[in-house]
Design a protein around this motif. Structure first.
Motif, PDB file in Angstrom:
ATOM      1  N   LEU A 115       0.718  -1.123  -0.044  1.00 39.07           N
ATOM      2  CA  LEU A 115      -0.098  -0.013  -0.124  1.00 39.07           C
ATOM      3  C   LEU A 115       0.998   1.284   0.073  1.00 39.07           C
ATOM      4  O   LEU A 115       0.452   2.286  -0.315  1.00 39.07           O
ATOM      5  CB  LEU A 115      -0.787  -0.256   1.148  1.00 39.07           C
ATOM      6  CG  LEU A 115      -1.986  -1.129   1.169  1.00 39.07           C
ATOM      7  CD1 LEU A 115      -3.043  -1.062   2.212  1.00 39.07           C
ATOM      8  CD2 LEU A 115      -2.869  -1.004  -0.176  1.00 39.07           C
ATOM      9  N   GLU A 116       2.014   0.993   0.534  1.00 40.31           N
ATOM     10  CA  GLU A 116       2.904   2.284   0.360  1.00 40.31           C
ATOM     11  C   GLU A 116       3.206   2.700  -0.989  1.00 40.31           C
ATOM     12  O   GLU A 116       3.488   3.833  -1.215  1.00 40.31           O
ATOM     13  CB  GLU A 116       4.273   2.008   1.368  1.00 40.31           C
ATOM     14  CG  GLU A 116       3.710   2.504   2.798  1.00 40.31           C
ATOM     15  CD  GLU A 116       4.829   1.935   3.951  1.00 40.31           C
ATOM     16  OE1 GLU A 116       4.767   1.933   5.100  1.00 40.31           O
ATOM     17  OE2 GLU A 116       5.924   1.022   3.340  1.00 40.31           O
ATOM     18  N   ARG A 117       3.585   1.580  -1.704  1.00 35.27           N
ATOM     19  CA  ARG A 117       3.855   1.711  -3.006  1.00 35.27           C
ATOM     20  C   ARG A 117       2.726   2.018  -4.097  1.00 35.27           C
ATOM     21  O   ARG A 117       2.935   2.790  -5.106  1.00 35.27           O
ATOM     22  CB  ARG A 117       5.115   0.632  -3.375  1.00 35.27           C
ATOM     23  CG  ARG A 117       6.240   0.614  -2.510  1.00 35.27           C
ATOM     24  CD  ARG A 117       6.991  -0.399  -3.114  1.00 35.27           C
ATOM     25  NE  ARG A 117       8.261  -0.550  -2.264  1.00 35.27           N
ATOM     26  CZ  ARG A 117       9.140  -1.411  -2.271  1.00 35.27           C
ATOM     27  NH1 ARG A 117       9.042  -2.572  -3.140  1.00 35.27           N
ATOM     28  NH2 ARG A 117      10.143  -1.201  -1.571  1.00 35.27           N
ATOM     29  N   ASN A 118       1.597   1.653  -3.630  1.00 30.36           N
ATOM     30  CA  ASN A 118       0.646   1.778  -4.418  1.00 30.36           C
ATOM     31  C   ASN A 118      -0.874   1.690  -3.814  1.00 30.36           C
ATOM     32  O   ASN A 118      -1.198   0.700  -3.322  1.00 30.36           O
ATOM     33  CB  ASN A 118       0.513   0.285  -5.429  1.00 30.36           C
ATOM     34  CG  ASN A 118      -0.665   0.245  -6.488  1.00 30.36           C
ATOM     35  OD1 ASN A 118      -1.397   1.285  -6.567  1.00 30.36           O
ATOM     36  ND2 ASN A 118      -0.788  -0.647  -7.437  1.00 30.36           N
ATOM     37  N   PRO A 119      -1.107   2.893  -3.482  1.00 27.86           N
ATOM     38  CA  PRO A 119      -2.157   3.225  -2.434  1.00 27.86           C
ATOM     39  C   PRO A 119      -3.752   2.571  -2.708  1.00 27.86           C
ATOM     40  O   PRO A 119      -4.539   2.693  -2.153  1.00 27.86           O
ATOM     41  CB  PRO A 119      -2.178   4.820  -2.290  1.00 27.86           C
ATOM     42  CG  PRO A 119      -1.020   5.423  -2.974  1.00 27.86           C
ATOM     43  CD  PRO A 119      -0.653   4.325  -3.767  1.00 27.86           C
ATOM     44  N   ASN A 120      -3.574   2.421  -4.120  1.00 29.10           N
ATOM     45  CA  ASN A 120      -5.012   1.809  -4.507  1.00 29.10           C
ATOM     46  C   ASN A 120      -4.855   0.691  -5.689  1.00 29.10           C
ATOM     47  O   ASN A 120      -5.213   0.843  -6.853  1.00 29.10           O
ATOM     48  CB  ASN A 120      -5.772   3.124  -5.402  1.00 29.10           C
ATOM     49  CG  ASN A 120      -7.111   2.724  -5.686  1.00 29.10           C
ATOM     50  OD1 ASN A 120      -7.677   1.724  -5.013  1.00 29.10           O
ATOM     51  ND2 ASN A 120      -7.772   3.425  -6.367  1.00 29.10           N
ATOM     52  N   ALA A 151      -6.882  -0.178   1.998  1.00 26.38           N
ATOM     53  CA  ALA A 151      -6.196   0.679   1.084  1.00 26.38           C
ATOM     54  C   ALA A 151      -7.326   1.883   1.182  1.00 26.38           C
ATOM     55  O   ALA A 151      -7.159   3.017   1.235  1.00 26.38           O
ATOM     56  CB  ALA A 151      -6.350   0.070  -0.506  1.00 26.38           C
ATOM     57  N   LYS A 152      -8.544   1.315   1.351  1.00 29.59           N
ATOM     58  CA  LYS A 152      -9.754   2.757   1.409  1.00 29.59           C
ATOM     59  C   LYS A 152      -9.444   3.302   2.839  1.00 29.59           C
ATOM     60  O   LYS A 152      -9.607   4.612   2.849  1.00 29.59           O
ATOM     61  CB  LYS A 152     -10.988   1.507   1.406  1.00 29.59           C
ATOM     62  CG  LYS A 152     -11.808   2.020   0.198  1.00 29.59           C
ATOM     63  CD  LYS A 152     -13.087   1.212   0.469  1.00 29.59           C
ATOM     64  CE  LYS A 152     -13.570   0.650  -1.043  1.00 29.59           C
ATOM     65  NZ  LYS A 152     -14.420  -0.414  -1.041  1.00 29.59           N
ATOM     66  N   ALA A 153      -9.055   2.537   3.939  1.00 30.16           N
ATOM     67  CA  ALA A 153      -9.242   3.069   5.144  1.00 30.16           C
ATOM     68  C   ALA A 153      -8.022   3.938   5.335  1.00 30.16           C
ATOM     69  O   ALA A 153      -7.829   4.903   5.961  1.00 30.16           O
ATOM     70  CB  ALA A 153      -8.809   2.121   6.204  1.00 30.16           C
ATOM     71  N   THR A 154      -6.778   3.867   4.696  1.00 35.79           N
ATOM     72  CA  THR A 154      -5.713   4.702   4.649  1.00 35.79           C
ATOM     73  C   THR A 154      -5.429   5.761   3.587  1.00 35.79           C
ATOM     74  O   THR A 154      -4.839   6.604   3.836  1.00 35.79           O
ATOM     75  CB  THR A 154      -4.421   3.860   4.342  1.00 35.79           C
ATOM     76  OG1 THR A 154      -4.608   2.991   3.450  1.00 35.79           O
ATOM     77  CG2 THR A 154      -4.193   2.933   5.635  1.00 35.79           C
ATOM     78  N   VAL A 155      -6.370   5.752   2.630  1.00 33.97           N
ATOM     79  CA  VAL A 155      -6.394   6.744   1.421  1.00 33.97           C
ATOM     80  C   VAL A 155      -6.785   8.074   2.268  1.00 33.97           C
ATOM     81  O   VAL A 155      -7.768   8.116   2.515  1.00 33.97           O
ATOM     82  CB  VAL A 155      -7.212   6.182   0.428  1.00 33.97           C
ATOM     83  CG1 VAL A 155      -7.420   7.430  -0.620  1.00 33.97           C
ATOM     84  CG2 VAL A 155      -6.548   5.210  -0.528  1.00 33.97           C
TER      85      VAL A 155
END
Lengths: 155, 154, 778, 284
Positions: A115-120, A151-155
Motif C-alpha cells: 500500500l505504501e507503493r501503490n495506495p490503490n 487501502a480504502k481506510a488509509t487513503v
C-alpha cells in the motif's frame, strides 16, 4: 561475536551476536518479539517479513549482523502506543483475513509495503504483491479483501 | 535420474581408454578430486571436494571400473557420500574412433540423495552436465600432454 | 425487581468478526516456538538420508564432545519408551513396531535416528551435524504398485509382499449389475501424495518436574487429550500428571491429528535430563516426517444403462501407506470406500482396498481424508460416463441423484445420509453461473480453436465425526460452561480449534442461549489441565459435535438458572422465561438478571429444592450419525494450447452445510479448502524417486498455491439443516477441498474433450497438458 | 535450519572489501541466494564480507551514453529507477520478474550476476543488452561482456579475489523495443525459460535484433541464430515465428522435475516469439 546496534519498533537495542544468528532469531529470542514467525528455510513463505529501513524483507534470510545500524519495524510495532490498531490490522480483523494466524504478521507487513507503493492496488496487483507470502488457511480471498479495505481506510 | 551424453577427446580410443583407467589421470580430471587411491582390482577410494558457486561439500566414496573391453567400452560405478548428501552413479562408457579422436558416449543412472536432493531438483541436471563436461575437458588436456593446464576452475 | 429488558441482538447466523484475532494480528499470540522456560534446552534430530538402509553403527562421540552439547540419545536408549500408536484397526492388519528412534534399520528419508540436546539451538544443530552413521543402504520402494509386484524390495523384511491389509466391502450385487449394464467403463485414477504443509511446522516443548512426577508438554496438535493419553502410556506416567497444552496452533489440516515420535521423545529427554527441552521442526523435517495425505491409485469401473442410469461402481484402491502406520493411517482409505457412491442412488458397489507399505513417510488424514479421493473417483467416472453417453454432465447427475424425498437415504455402502436436496443445490449453481450461456460460449470458443472447459462436481461428504463405533477413539465431544459469580461465562470445549474460529462461533451460541453480551464470554480449549477430556478437531466436527455438546451444556445452565431465578422471583420454575439475559415471571412481569442469578447461585443462601450451589454444567455428547454436507462446484477454465497453462475463468461454489453459525468463518473455511483442492488438481505433488528420496522436499519444488494462482471464488448456499444435531449444522472444514478437485479436472478434461481426452491425472501441470495437446496433434 | 559458524566483516570501503576477498573471504551482497544455501548447510563459507552496504557500489548513473549500475543496487531500485525505465527499460522490466517484493527489496544486481544461476532472470537481459560487466580485484579492474562473463552453470569469468562491481548497459536510441517474457516454475518462481528480446526496426524491417535466453540450458546465451534469421527481414509475425523456432537449436536443454528438456525447448520457442512480438510492438 559482534556487537550490533539496531532500532526495533522505535527502541534502540545493542547486543553481541554470533554472525550466523538470523535476524528472525535475534528479534524473537534476543529481543523477545515473537510475532515474527519462521515458516521455511528457503525464503519462500514470507512469514518472517519485517520492515528494515522502510523496506519489507524476509528476516530469515538476513543475518542479524547485516542489520547493524538499521531501523526495524515488526508487527508488534504497528499498533499505536495506546493499543489502537493500525488500519491494516483492523482490515485483517474485519475481513477475516486470517485463520491460524501464523502467516498473518508477515502478511500484514507486506500489505503495508504494497500500500505504501501503490495506495490503490487492483486485485491483480494485490495478488502479485502477496507473491512472497504463503497462507495455507484462507485461500487468500479474504486477504485480498483486507488489503482492499486497508487501502480504502488509509487513503 | 538418467545420465547420458557424449564427449569428444582429441586422441584415439586406446589412449582415451587407458587414461580413464589411470588413477593419476582420473584424479586430475575428476572435478574437485583430492585423492584417488587404488584399493583393489578395479577399485579405488575417492575423496573429493565439490565446489560449485556457493555450494560446497566434501565427499568420500569409491570408484569401480568393470566390464573392460579395451578400447571399446567399460563400466564405471561411482559412489560418494558426505554431509550434504550422497551420489551413486553407474554407467557404461563406449568409445568410438571419430575423426582421429574419440567420441565417448556415456549412458547410465544416477541416484542423488540427502540434502542436495531435497533442495536442488532444478539444479541436478545442469550441474551434473557441468561436472561431466569439466571432467572430459580436463581429460582432453591431460591426454594431449597439457598436464600443466590450469587447475580445475572449480 | 421489575426491569426493562433490552433485547440483545441474536448473534448466531451473523458475520461476527473473530475474537481470537486481536492477539494474532498484533503478534502476541503464543505458539509452541514462543514458549520460554528457565534453563530451556534445545533438541536437534539427526535423520536418515536414505529411504532404506541398515544401520551398522552410530558414532556420537564427536557430537558429545562439542562444547554445549548436553546429551545424545539413539535407538538403544529409548527402548523403554512405548512405540508410536496406531489407533485404527482392520481385520488382519499388520502393524509394524514404530519406535520413536530407529533401531537397526531406517525405513524412510527423515526417519529419526538420534537426538542431540544442547543449551542453544545453534549448538544442537551443530551437534546433529557431527553424528556419523555407518549406513548399509538397501533398495527402497516408493511406488505402491511397484511395491506389490513380485520381487519388490520388502519395506519390512518380515512381510515381503508389502501388504499391510486387504479390506473388502460389498453392497448390493455389482457383478450382476455390470453383467446387465449396457455400458461398463473403466478408468485408473490417481490421487497423488500431498504434503499438508501447515504454515507452522510441528514443535514440542516438554518440561518434567521430577518432584511432582509431572510432565507438561506444549505441542502443536489438534488432539491434546488423546495426545496426553497416548504420551502417558508411552512414557509410563500417570495420565493425570501429564498436561498437554496445544497453544496457538498454526494450522493442521489433519497433519497434527496425530501423535508423533517427537512428543514422546521430548518427554523422554526432559525426564532423563530433568530439564525442559524444546524441539521445533524445520520445514525440511515437516516435508519428510509429518504425515502426507492421499496417495491412492484407484481402479474404477462404472456400470450404467444408455439412458444414463448408473447401476453400480467397482473400486480397487491401492493405498500408499508409507513405512508405518501413524494414528489413523489404515483407516483413511476405508472412508473412501464409504463415500464412493457420492450423491447417487445406485445400489451396487464392490470395493477392495489394498494397503501397501512403501519407503516413505506415512500417509494419514489430510483435509478431507479419504473423501476427496472418493469424490474425485465418482465425479470423474460420472463425467467419463457422460462423455461416453454424449449426455450433458449436469443432466446425468440430475438423473442419478438421491431424491429430496429419499432422506434419510441409505447408501449402497451402508451409510445413512441425513438430509439434502441435491438437485436444488445444483440448480442454484447452474443458474448463478449461467450454465446454458456458458455452453453456448464454449461452442463459440471451440469454433475459434480455443480450449474452454466447464467442469461440474456435485460432491457429498461425510463429516462431523461421529458416532463412537465409527471412530477409533470416541466420536463424542465435550463442553463445559462455567458461569462465574459475576455472570461472566467461560466455555471450555474439548475441540481444539486452530484457526477454525470456535472462540467466536461458540461464544455466539453461548451469548444467544444465555442472553449475555458476547464480550462476557471466554472460550477456552487446548489445555488438558483446564479443559475436561475432549476428542479434538478434525473431520469438520467442531460445530456439529462440539457445538452440539455446548448447546446441551447451555441448556443445563439455562435449566439451573431458571430454577434459581424462579426461587428468587418466588415463581414457578416451569413457567419462568429465560430470555435476553433475564429470568422473568410471566405472571408478575418481575425479573432478575442472569448476573444476579449467577451471584445468587454462588452465594448459596437460597438454593432451589433439589438443586445445589454453583452454575457449571458439563456435557459429553455423541451424535447418532455423521452429517453429510454436499454441494455443487463449477469451474470454467481455459487452456493455452501453446504452453498447456490452465487459467481459471470462474469458480462457483454452492454448498449446503446445514445451518450456519457464522457466515464469515464459513466463507473462510470454504476458500481455504478450495485452495487446497485446486492445489492438488493443479500443482501439488509429494514425489519420491525410486531411491526413496523426497524430491519435492522444500517449497522450492513443492508448489504451494499462492495468491496470484488462486481464482476469485463466488459462493452461495442452500440450507438443509441436519437432523442429527440440535444446531442443524453439518460441517464446512473439508467441503471446499472435496468439491474443488474433481470440478477442476472435469473442467480441463471438458476443455480438451474435442481432442479425445477422457481423463487427466493430477496434478495437471502445464507440461502434462501440453503433451496431451501436442501428442494428439502429432 | 541453522548455518555453520563463519567470520563476518563489514568493511567501510571497497578497497578494504577487496583486500578481504583477496584473502579468500566470500562476498555477501543481498544474500538472497547464499543465505538459504548456508542455512541448509549446502554452502559453508568461512568468512563473509558484506559488500551489500557499500555506498560506493550503490548507484545508477548515465555516463558516456551508457548506464552504469553499481553491483549493490537492489532489484527494486532497478525496477523503479526512472533512468532505467526511461533509457533501458529491459533491465527494469526483467528486475520486476525476480522473486517477490521482499526479495527484490534485498537482492542485488551484482549478487545475482555473480551467482550465475542458470535460471536467474538478469542474464537473459544482460545478454540481449550486450551488457558489460566490471570485475574488480585488489590489483586491477577489467571489463568484459556478459557473453564472456557467464561461462557455465554457476560458473563465471570471475577470478579469485575478484568481485563484480558494476554492470554497464547501453542506452538505446528511439525505435528500439524490448521485452522480457518468462515462464516461471510455479514453486520457486525461477525461470523455466526466460527470453529477453531487443529489436530495432527501420522502414518495416528488423535492423537490429538481440535475444538473450535463460533457464533453457545450463547457461544463459545469446540466440544468435534467431538474431541472424531476423536481421534485415520484414518485421512481421511470420518471420518472428520462423526465427523463434531456432532459439533452442544447439542448446543442451535442461530437464528437471518441473519441465522436461523437450517441453523447455518448446517453451523457449514460444517465449522467444512472445518476447520478439512484444519487443517489436514497443519499437514503433
Amino acid at each position: 561475536m559482534r556487537t550490533i546496534n539496531v532500532s526495533v519498533n522505535g527502541k534502540p537495542y545493542s547486543h553481541e551476536v554470533e554472525p550466523r544468528m538470523l535476524l528472525t532469531h535475534y528479534l524473537r529470542e534476543v529481543i523477545g518479539l515473537t510475532g515474527t514467525h519462521m515458516g521455511c528455510e528457503t525464503s519462500l513463505c514470507g512469514a518472517c517479513t519485517i520492515e528494515m529501513d522502510g523496506k519489507a524483507v524476509k528476516s530469515c534470510t538476513i543475518f542479524a549482523v547485516q542489520a547493524d545500524g538499521a531501523s526495524i519495524l515488526t508487527v508488534e510495532g504497528l499498533a499505536a502506543a495506546d493499543g489502537k490498531l493500525h488500519p491494516i490490522q483492523e482490515a485483517y480483523w474485519n475481513e477475516h483475513a486470517l485463520q491460524c494466524g501464523f502467516c498473518t504478521p508477515g502478511m500484514i507487513m507486506i500489505t503495508k509495503q504494497i500500500l505504501e507503493r501503490n495506495p490503490n492496488p487492483s486485485e491483480h496487483e494485490i495478488r502479485e504483491g502477496l507473491d512472497g507470502n504463503l497462507c495455507r488457511c484462507t485461500g487468500y480471498q479474504h486477504i485480498v479483501n483486507a488489503v482492499k479495505a486497508a487501502a480504502k481506510a488509509t487513503v | 535420474m538418467k545420465v547420458a551424453g557424449t564427449a569428444q577427446l582429441p586422441f584415439p580410443p586406446e589412449r582415451a581408454y587407458d587414461l580413464m583407467q589411470d588413477p593419476a589421470a582420473l584424479q586430475k580430471a575428476i572435478p574437485g578430486c583430492n585423492s584417488l587411491e587404488r584399493t583393489g582390482d578395479d577399485e579405488y577410494k575417492l575423496s573429493l571436494k565439490m565446489v560449485l558457486a556457493s555450494l560446497s561439500g566434501q565427499f568420500e566414496g569409491k570408484v569401480l571400473l568393470t566390464d573392460h573391453n579395451r578400447p571399446y567400452s567399460f563400466k564405471m560405478l561411482v559412489e560418494g557420500s558426505g554431509k550434504i548428501g550422497f551420489v551413486k552413479g553407474e554407467g557404461v562408457l563406449s568409445l568410438m574412433l571419430l575423426d582421429g579422436g574419440t567420441e565417448v558416449a556415456y549412458e547410465g543412472e544416477a541416484q542423488i540423495g540427502g540434502s542436495i536432493a531435497s533442495v536442488g531438483q532444478r539444479l541436478i541436471d545442469t550441474t551434473s552436465k557441468l561436472l561431466v563436461k569439466r571432467f572430459f575437458k580436463k581429460l582432453a588436456k591431460i591426454g594431449s600432454g597439457e598436464t600443466d593446464a590450469a587447475e580445475d576452475e572449480a | 425487581m421489575a426491569t426493562t429488558v433490552t433485547k440483545l441482538e441474536k448473534l448466531v447466523g451473523k458475520r461476527v468478526r473473530r475474537r481470537e484475532d486481536p492477539r494474532l494480528i498484533t503478534g502476541t499470540a503464543m505458539y509452541v516456538e514462543d514458549v520460554k522456560l528457565p534453563d530451556l534446552h534445545h533438541a536437534a534430530i539427526f535423520r536418515s538420508p536414505h529411504g532404506a538402509a541398515n544401520i551398522r553403527s552410530i558414532d556420537v562421540s564427536k557430537a558429545l564432545a562439542l562444547p554445549g552439547v548436553v546429551a545424545v540419545y539413539t535407538g538403544k536408549d529409548i527402548l523403554g519408551v512405548g512405540s508410536v500408536v496406531c489407533a485404527a484397526d482392520l481385520p488382519g492388519l499388520r502393524k509394524p513396531v514404530h519406535h520413536i528412534l530407529a533401531q537397526d534399520r531406517v525405513y524412510f528419508v527423515g526417519h529419526a535416528v538420534a537426538v542431540v540436546i544442547a543449551k542453544d539451538r545453534y549448538i544442537a544443530a551443530d551437534g546433529a551435524d557431527l553424528i556419523e552413521v555407518d549406513w548399509a543402504p538397501t533398495q527402497a520402494v516408493t511406488d505402491p504398485e511397484k511395491a506389490l509386484a513380485a520381487g519388490a524390495p520388502a519395506v519390512h523384511p518380515e512381510w515381503p509382499d508389502n501388504t499391510a491389509f486387504v479390506f473388502d466391502q460389498k453392497g448390493g450385487d455389482y457383478a450382476a449389475a455390470a453383467a446387465s449394464a449396457e455400458v461398463v467403463l473403466r478408468q485408473r485414477i490417481i490421487s497423488q501424495r500431498l504434503v499438508p504443509n501447515a504454515m507452522e511446522t510441528r514443535g514440542v516443548v516438554a518440561d518434567w518436574k521430577a518432584a511432582d512426577r509431572s510432565l507438561t508438554v506444549w505441542t502443536s496438535t489438534q488432539i491434546p487429550h488423546l495426545a496426553r493419553s497416548i504420551l502417558a502410556g508411552q512414557l509410563g506416567l500417570d495420565e493425570n500428571r501429564v498436561r498437554v497444552i496445544a497453544p496457538e496452533v498454526g494450522g493442521g489440516f489433519g497433519s497434527k491429528l496425530n501423535v508423533y515420535p517427537e512428543e514422546a521423545l521430548m518427554g523422554f529427554v526432559s525426564m532423563k535430563l530433568n530439564k525442559p527441552v524444546k524441539w521445533i521442526e524445520s520445514r525440511r523435517e515437516n516435508f519428510q516426517t509429518t504425515i502426507h495425505g492421499r496417495g491412492h491409485v484407484d481402479y474404477l469401473e462404472i456400470a450404467a444403462n444408455r439412458d444414463g442410469t448408473i447401476l453400480g461402481l467397482k473400486l480397487k484402491l491401492i493405498q500408499d501407506l508409507g513405512a508405518y502406520h501413524q494414528l489413523l493411517t489404515p483407516a483413511i482409505p476405508t472412508l473412501s470406500v464409504l463415500m464412493m457412491p457420492g450423491l447417487y442412488k445406485f445400489r451396487n458397489i464392490e470395493a477392495q482396498v489394498i494397503g501397501v507399505f512403501t519407503n516413505a513417510v506415512p500417509t494419514d488424514a489430510y483435509r478431507g481424508a479419504g473423501r476427496p479421493e472418493a469424490t474425485h473417483g465418482i465425479e470423474r467416472m460420472v463425467d467419463i460416463l457422460a462423455a461416453e453417453l454424449k449426455m450433458d454432465p449436469a443432466e446425468l447427475r440430475y438423473k442419478n441423484f438421491a431424491g429430496k424425498d429419499d432422506f434419510p437415504f441409505l447408501t449402497a455402502t451402508g451409510l445413512t445420509y441425513d438430509s439434502g436436496d441435491y438437485a436444488a443445490t445444483l440448480d442454484v449453481a447452474l443458474e448463478k453461473i449461467d450454465y446454458k450461456g456458458l455452453r453456448k460460449e464454449q461452442a463459440k470458443a471451440r469454433a475459434e480453436g480455443r480450449y474452454m472447459g466447464i467442469g461440474i462436481s456435485t460432491y457429498g461428504e461425510l463429516c462431523a465425526f461421529g458416532p463412537s463405533p465409527a471412530t477409533p477413539a470416541g466420536g463424542w465431544e465435550s463442553a463445559t460452561v462455567k458461569v462465574e459469580p459475576s455472570g461472566k461465562v467461560t466455555v471450555m470445549t474439548g475441540c481444539s480449534p486452530h484457526g477454525q474460529g470456535q472462540e467466536t462461533s461458540f461464544a455466539q451460541i453461548a451469548a444467544d442461549e444465555l442472553g449475555v453480551p458476547i464480550d462476557d464470554i471466554l472460550v477456552l480449549h487446548g489445555d488438558t489441565a483446564i479443559v475436561q477430556y475432549g476428542i479434538g478437531t478434525f473431520g469438520s466436527r467442531n460445530t456439529a459435535v462440539g457445538g452440539a455438546a455446548l448447546h446441551y451444556a447451555l441448556q443445563d445452565i439455562r435449566d439451573k438458572a431458571k430454577k434459581f431465578g424462579a426461587k428468587m422471583l418466588d415463581a414457578d420454575a416451569e413457567t419462568v422465561i429465560l430470555e435476553d439475559g433475564h429470568c422473568t415471571d410471566p405472571k408478575t412481569g418481575n425479573s432478575v438478571t442472569f448476573q444476579q442469578i449467577a451471584a445468587a447461585a454462588y452465594r448459596g443462601n437460597i438454593i432451589p429444592t433439589g438443586s445445589e450451589p454453583g452454575l457449571v454444567a458439563t456435557r459429553f455428547w455423541e451424535p447418532s450419525n455423521f452429517a453429510y454436507p454436499y454441494g455443487a462446484h463449477i469451474i470454467v477454465s481455459e487452456v493455452d494450447p501453446e504452453t498447456g497453462q490452465i487459467t481459471i475463468k470462474r469458480y462457483m461454489a454452492v454448498d449446503d452445510i446445514g445451518n450456519i453459525i457464522n457466515p464469515l468463518l464459513v466463507d473462510g473455511q470454504l476458500h481455504g479448502g478450495v485452495a487446497q483442492g485446486l492445489g492438488q488438481a493443479l500443482w501439488e505433488h509429494g514425489v519420491y524417486d525410486d531411491n526413496g528420496q523426497l524430491v519435492t522436499g522444500e517449497f522450492m519444488d513443492y508448489t504451494m498455491p499462492r495468491a496470484r494462482m488462486m481464482p476469485w471464488v463466488e459462493s452461495a448456499h442452500t440450507i438443509t439443516p441436519s437432523p442429527v444435531n440440535p444446531l442443524g449444522a453439518k460441517g464446512v472444514g473439508e467441503a471446499g477441498t472435496i468439491g474443488s478437485t474433481p470440478a477442476m479436472v472435469n473442467s480441463v478434461v471438458d476443455a480438451l474433450s474435442p481432442l479425445g481426452v477422457r481423463h487427466i491425472d493430477m496434478p495437471m501441470t502445464s507440461e502434462k497438458i501440453w503433451k496431451l495437446i501436442h501428442g494428439s496433434k502429432a | 535450519m541453522i548455518a555453520n559458524s563463519f567470520e563476518y566483516s563489514a568493511p567501510g570501503s571497497l578497497k578494504e572489501a577487496l583486500a578481504l576477498v583477496a584473502d579468500g573471504a566470500k562476498p555477501l551482497a543481498g544474500g538472497m541466494s547464499l543465505i538459504p544455501m548456508m542455512k541448509l548447510r549446502l554452502a559453508n563459507p568461512e568468512h563473509l564480507v558484506d559488500i551489500g552496504r557499500l555506498a560506493e557500489l550503490n548507484y545508477i548513473r548515465e555516463e558516456n551514453g551508457s548506464i552504469h549500475i553499481g553491483a549493490s543496487v537492489t532489484h527494486y531500485d532497478i525496477e523503479t529507477s526512472p533512468l532505467l525505465m526511461g533509457k533501458c527499460p529491459l533491465l527494469a522490466e526483467t528486475a520486476s520478474y525476480i522473486g517477490d517484493i521482499q526479495v527484490r527489496n534485498r537482492g542485488t544486481l551484482g549478487g545475482s550476476v555473480a551467482h550465475a544461476d542458470p535460471s536467474a532472470d538478469y542474464p537473459a537481459a544482460l545478454q540481449a543488452l550486450e551488457a558489460q560487466i566490471v570485475l574488480t580485484s585488489a590489483e586491477e579492474t577489467r571489463t568484459i561482456s556478459a557473453e564472456e562473463f557467464f561461462v557455465d552453470t554457476f560458473t563465471t569469468a570471475l577470478e579469485e579475489g575478484e568481485i563484480v562491481t558494476e554492470i554497464i548497459v547501453p542506452i538505446d536510441a528511439g525505435l528500439t523495443g524490448t521485452s522480457y517474457q518468462k515462464f516461471l516454475q510455479p514453486a520457486s518462481g525461477f525461470a523455466i525459460v526466460g527470453v529477453a528480446a531487443r529489436v530495432r526496426q527501420a522502414e518495416g524491417k528488423f535492423s537490429m535484433v538481440r535475444v538473450g535466453v535463460t533457464g533453457l540450458s545450463g547457461n544463459s546465451y545469446r540466440a544468435t541464430r534467431v538474431e541472424a534469421a531476423l536481421d534485415g527481414k520484414d518485421a512481421n509475425d511470420e518471420n518472428i515465428r520462423a526465427a523463434a523456432a531456432l532459439v533452442a537449436s544447439g542448446q543442451d536443454s535442461s530437464s528437471d522435475l518441473h519441465a522436461s528438456a523437450e517441453y523447455r525447448a518448446h517453451l523457449a520457442v514460444a517465449y522467444a516469439a512472445r518476447a520478439l512480438r512484444s519487443a517489436l510492438s514497443r519499437s514503433a
